[in-house]
Write a protein that holds these residues in place. Structure first.
Motif, PDB file in Angstrom:
ATOM      1  N   ALA A  76     105.473 -72.618  92.640  1.00 17.24           N
ATOM      2  CA  ALA A  76     104.188 -73.096  93.146  1.00 17.24           C
ATOM      3  C   ALA A  76     104.310 -73.634  94.564  1.00 17.24           C
ATOM      4  CB  ALA A  76     103.631 -74.169  92.215  1.00 17.24           C
ATOM      5  N   VAL A  77     105.411 -74.332  94.855  1.00 20.30           N
ATOM      6  CA  VAL A  77     105.609 -74.910  96.190  1.00 20.30           C
ATOM      7  C   VAL A  77     105.777 -73.809  97.228  1.00 20.30           C
ATOM      8  CG1 VAL A  77     107.183 -76.266  97.615  1.00 20.30           C
ATOM      9  CG2 VAL A  77     106.524 -77.105  95.357  1.00 20.30           C
ATOM     10  N   VAL A  78     106.624 -72.823  96.923  1.00 19.81           N
ATOM     11  CA  VAL A  78     106.865 -71.732  97.867  1.00 19.81           C
ATOM     12  C   VAL A  78     105.605 -70.892  98.058  1.00 19.81           C
ATOM     13  CG1 VAL A  78     108.232 -69.662  98.306  1.00 19.81           C
ATOM     14  CG2 VAL A  78     109.323 -71.685  97.340  1.00 19.81           C
ATOM     15  N   GLY A  79     104.878 -70.641  96.954  1.00 16.97           N
ATOM     16  CA  GLY A  79     103.631 -69.909  97.083  1.00 16.97           C
ATOM     17  C   GLY A  79     102.603 -70.664  97.907  1.00 16.97           C
ATOM     18  N   GLY A  80     102.531 -71.980  97.721  1.00 14.97           N
ATOM     19  CA  GLY A  80     101.631 -72.789  98.537  1.00 14.97           C
ATOM     20  C   GLY A  80     102.014 -72.790 100.003  1.00 14.97           C
ATOM     21  N   ALA A  81     103.320 -72.777 100.285  1.00 13.23           N
ATOM     22  CA  ALA A  81     103.773 -72.717 101.675  1.00 13.23           C
ATOM     23  C   ALA A  81     103.374 -71.399 102.319  1.00 13.23           C
ATOM     24  CB  ALA A  81     105.286 -72.908 101.734  1.00 13.23           C
ATOM     25  N   SER A  82     103.468 -70.317 101.555  1.00 17.13           N
ATOM     26  CA  SER A  82     103.050 -69.013 102.076  1.00 17.13           C
ATOM     27  C   SER A  82     101.562 -69.005 102.407  1.00 17.13           C
ATOM     28  CB  SER A  82     103.377 -67.925 101.057  1.00 17.13           C
ATOM     29  OG  SER A  82     102.900 -66.661 101.493  1.00 17.13           O
ATOM     30  N   THR A 105     108.856 -63.710 104.250  1.00 19.05           N
ATOM     31  CA  THR A 105     110.029 -64.289 103.583  1.00 19.05           C
ATOM     32  C   THR A 105     109.612 -65.161 102.400  1.00 19.05           C
ATOM     33  OG1 THR A 105     111.256 -64.288 105.679  1.00 19.05           O
ATOM     34  CG2 THR A 105     112.084 -65.708 103.912  1.00 19.05           C
ATOM     35  N   LEU A 106     108.601 -65.981 102.608  1.00 18.37           N
ATOM     36  CA  LEU A 106     108.113 -66.837 101.518  1.00 18.37           C
ATOM     37  C   LEU A 106     107.510 -66.007 100.381  1.00 18.37           C
ATOM     38  CD1 LEU A 106     106.440 -69.684 103.624  1.00 18.37           C
ATOM     39  CD2 LEU A 106     108.574 -69.823 102.320  1.00 18.37           C
ATOM     40  N   ASN A 107     106.816 -64.939 100.734  1.00 14.92           N
ATOM     41  CA  ASN A 107     106.223 -64.085  99.698  1.00 14.92           C
ATOM     42  C   ASN A 107     107.298 -63.421  98.835  1.00 14.92           C
ATOM     43  OD1 ASN A 107     103.545 -64.569 100.399  1.00 14.92           O
ATOM     44  ND2 ASN A 107     103.484 -62.903 101.872  1.00 14.92           N
ATOM     45  N   VAL A 108     108.326 -62.904  99.472  1.00 16.73           N
ATOM     46  CA  VAL A 108     109.415 -62.273  98.715  1.00 16.73           C
ATOM     47  C   VAL A 108     110.134 -63.305  97.847  1.00 16.73           C
ATOM     48  CG1 VAL A 108     111.609 -61.049  98.919  1.00 16.73           C
ATOM     49  CG2 VAL A 108     109.707 -60.416 100.397  1.00 16.73           C
ATOM     50  N   THR A 149     108.806 -65.940  96.589  1.00 11.04           N
ATOM     51  CA  THR A 149     107.912 -66.270  95.476  1.00 11.04           C
ATOM     52  C   THR A 149     108.049 -65.259  94.349  1.00 11.04           C
ATOM     53  OG1 THR A 149     106.338 -67.267  97.023  1.00 11.04           O
ATOM     54  CG2 THR A 149     105.523 -66.721  94.839  1.00 11.04           C
ATOM     55  N   ILE A 150     108.206 -63.989  94.694  1.00 11.83           N
ATOM     56  CA  ILE A 150     108.380 -62.951  93.669  1.00 11.83           C
ATOM     57  C   ILE A 150     109.640 -63.214  92.851  1.00 11.83           C
ATOM     58  CG2 ILE A 150     108.794 -60.492  93.276  1.00 11.83           C
ATOM     59  CD1 ILE A 150     107.086 -59.914  95.727  1.00 11.83           C
ATOM     60  N   GLY A 151     110.745 -63.516  93.536  1.00 10.96           N
ATOM     61  CA  GLY A 151     111.993 -63.787  92.825  1.00 10.96           C
ATOM     62  C   GLY A 151     111.902 -65.022  91.943  1.00 10.96           C
ATOM     63  N   LEU A 152     111.292 -66.083  92.470  1.00  8.29           N
ATOM     64  CA  LEU A 152     111.156 -67.309  91.683  1.00  8.29           C
ATOM     65  C   LEU A 152     110.229 -67.096  90.483  1.00  8.29           C
ATOM     66  CD1 LEU A 152     110.842 -69.928  94.566  1.00  8.29           C
ATOM     67  CD2 LEU A 152     112.772 -69.661  92.997  1.00  8.29           C
ATOM     68  N   ALA A 153     109.161 -66.341  90.686  1.00 13.29           N
ATOM     69  CA  ALA A 153     108.226 -66.088  89.586  1.00 13.29           C
ATOM     70  C   ALA A 153     108.891 -65.283  88.475  1.00 13.29           C
ATOM     71  CB  ALA A 153     106.991 -65.358  90.108  1.00 13.29           C
ATOM     72  N   ALA A 154     109.669 -64.271  88.858  1.00  9.92           N
ATOM     73  CA  ALA A 154     110.374 -63.485  87.839  1.00  9.92           C
ATOM     74  C   ALA A 154     111.365 -64.349  87.066  1.00  9.92           C
ATOM     75  CB  ALA A 154     111.087 -62.305  88.502  1.00  9.92           C
ATOM     76  N   GLY A 155     112.073 -65.228  87.774  1.00 15.71           N
ATOM     77  CA  GLY A 155     112.996 -66.135  87.098  1.00 15.71           C
ATOM     78  C   GLY A 155     112.283 -67.111  86.181  1.00 15.71           C
ATOM     79  N   PHE A 162      98.462 -61.702 101.523  1.00 14.38           N
ATOM     80  CA  PHE A 162      98.856 -62.825 100.672  1.00 14.38           C
ATOM     81  C   PHE A 162      98.446 -62.591  99.224  1.00 14.38           C
ATOM     82  CE2 PHE A 162      97.547 -66.766  98.570  1.00 14.38           C
ATOM     83  CZ  PHE A 162      98.768 -67.418  98.502  1.00 14.38           C
ATOM     84  N   ALA A 163      97.205 -62.152  98.999  1.00 19.91           N
ATOM     85  CA  ALA A 163      96.722 -61.922  97.639  1.00 19.91           C
ATOM     86  C   ALA A 163      97.522 -60.822  96.947  1.00 19.91           C
ATOM     87  CB  ALA A 163      95.241 -61.552  97.670  1.00 19.91           C
TER      88      ALA A 163
END
Length: 244
Positions: free
Chosen positions: A56-62, A102-105, A107-113, A196-197
C-alpha cells in the motif's frame, strides 16, 4: 455417510451346502477407530500483514509521483493565465517517470508476495475450520486483471510516442505556437493516470494469482477410518468404513 467396502472371502463348499446350513457371520471384536484427520500444520503461517502494508505504501508513492508529474507540467505551462510561454522541464519529467515505473514494478512484486502469504495463511486457517473458498473465481479474476492491465500499459507506452507527434501536427496545422502545448497539457493527465491504473490492475491481478496458487484447502479428506474383520466356519473377510 459410511461406505462399506467388501473384500474377497473364502467360501469352502458354500455352493453345495443347503441354504439353512450356511452359518451366520460371527463378527470379530472391532478394532479401535483410527482417526485420520487432515489437521493444519503445527506452525501457523504468517498473515502477510506487513507485506500488505508495504504494498500500500509503495502503491501510494507511485500515485503521488503521478500527481506530481501533472502538477509540475501545469505549473511550467500556465496557459490558462494568459502567459504565452510553456517551459516544460523534460529532464525532471524523465526522472519522475523512471521513478514512477520503478515503484509500479515494485508494487507488482510486493502484491504477488502478499497474495502468496495470505493464500498460505487462509489455507492453514480454513483447513481447521472446514471451509473452502472459491479459488477458481479468484484465479479467473486475477488473470483478467493482469490481461487488461497489460493492455493498458502497452497503450500508455504507445501514447508516449503518439501524443507528441499528434500535438505537433495540431500546432503546425493551426498556426498557433501554443496549440501543441495545449494539446499536451490536456492529454497528459489521462495518459499518466492510464499508466498508473494499468499497473494497479496488474498488481491486483498478481496478488489474486499468487493467492490462488498457494491456497490449498484440505476439505473433504477422510475424517475417520474403521476396519471390521469378520469370520465364520466357511468364510472370512474384512469390512472397512470411513466418514468423509
Amino acid at each position: 455417510m459410511h461406505l462399506i467396502g467388501l473384500v474377497p472371502a473364502l467360501a469352502l463348499g458354500l455352493a453345495s451346502a443347503p441354504e439353512d446350513a450356511i452359518p451366520q457371520p460371527t463378527p470379530a471384536p472391532t478394532e479401535p477407530t483410527q482417526p485420520v484427520t487432515d489437521t493444519p500444520p503445527a506452525q501457523q503461517p504468517k498473515k502477510g500483514t506487513g507485506l500488505l502494508a508495504a504494498t500500500a505504501v509503495v502503491g501510494g508513492a507511485s500515485l503521488g509521483v503521478t500527481i506530481a508529474r501533472n502538477v509540475i507540467l501545469k505549473r511550467n505551462c500556465p496557459l490558462d493565465s494568459g502567459v504565452a510561454t510553456c517551459t516544460y522541464d523534460l529532464r525532471s519529467d524523465v526522472g519522475l517517470g523512471a521513478t514512477q515505473w520503478t515503484l509500479n514494478v515494485a508494487t507488482i512484486g510486493l502484491a504477488a508476495g502478499t497474495g502468496t502469504m495470505m493464500g498460505r495463511y487462509h489455507a492453514w486457517k480454513d483447513a481447521g475450520e472446514g471451509r473452502m473458498r472459491n479459488i477458481k473465481t479468484i484465479r479467473g479474476a486475477g488473470g483478467g486483471l493482469v490481461g487488461v492491465g497489460a493492455a493498458g500499459v502497452i497503450t500508455s507506452v504507445a501514447l508516449a510516442f503518439v501524443l507528441p507527434m499528434r500535438c505537433v501536427d495540431k500546432e503546425l496545422s493551426s498556426g498557433d505556437p501554443l496549440a501543441g502545448d495545449r494539446c499536451l497539457l490536456k492529454a497528459y493527465p489521462t495518459w499518466t493516470m492510464t499508466n498508473f491504473a494499468s499497473f494497479s490492475m496488474i498488481s491486483s491481478g498478481a496478488a489474486m494469482l499468487g493467492y490462488g496458487a498457494n491456497y490449498r484447502s484440505r476439505r473433504g479428506a477422510v475424517a475417520e477410518l474403521r476396519f471390521n474383520p469378520f469370520a465364520g466356519r466357511t468364510f472370512a473377510g474384512i469390512g472397512m468404513s470411513g466418514r468423509f
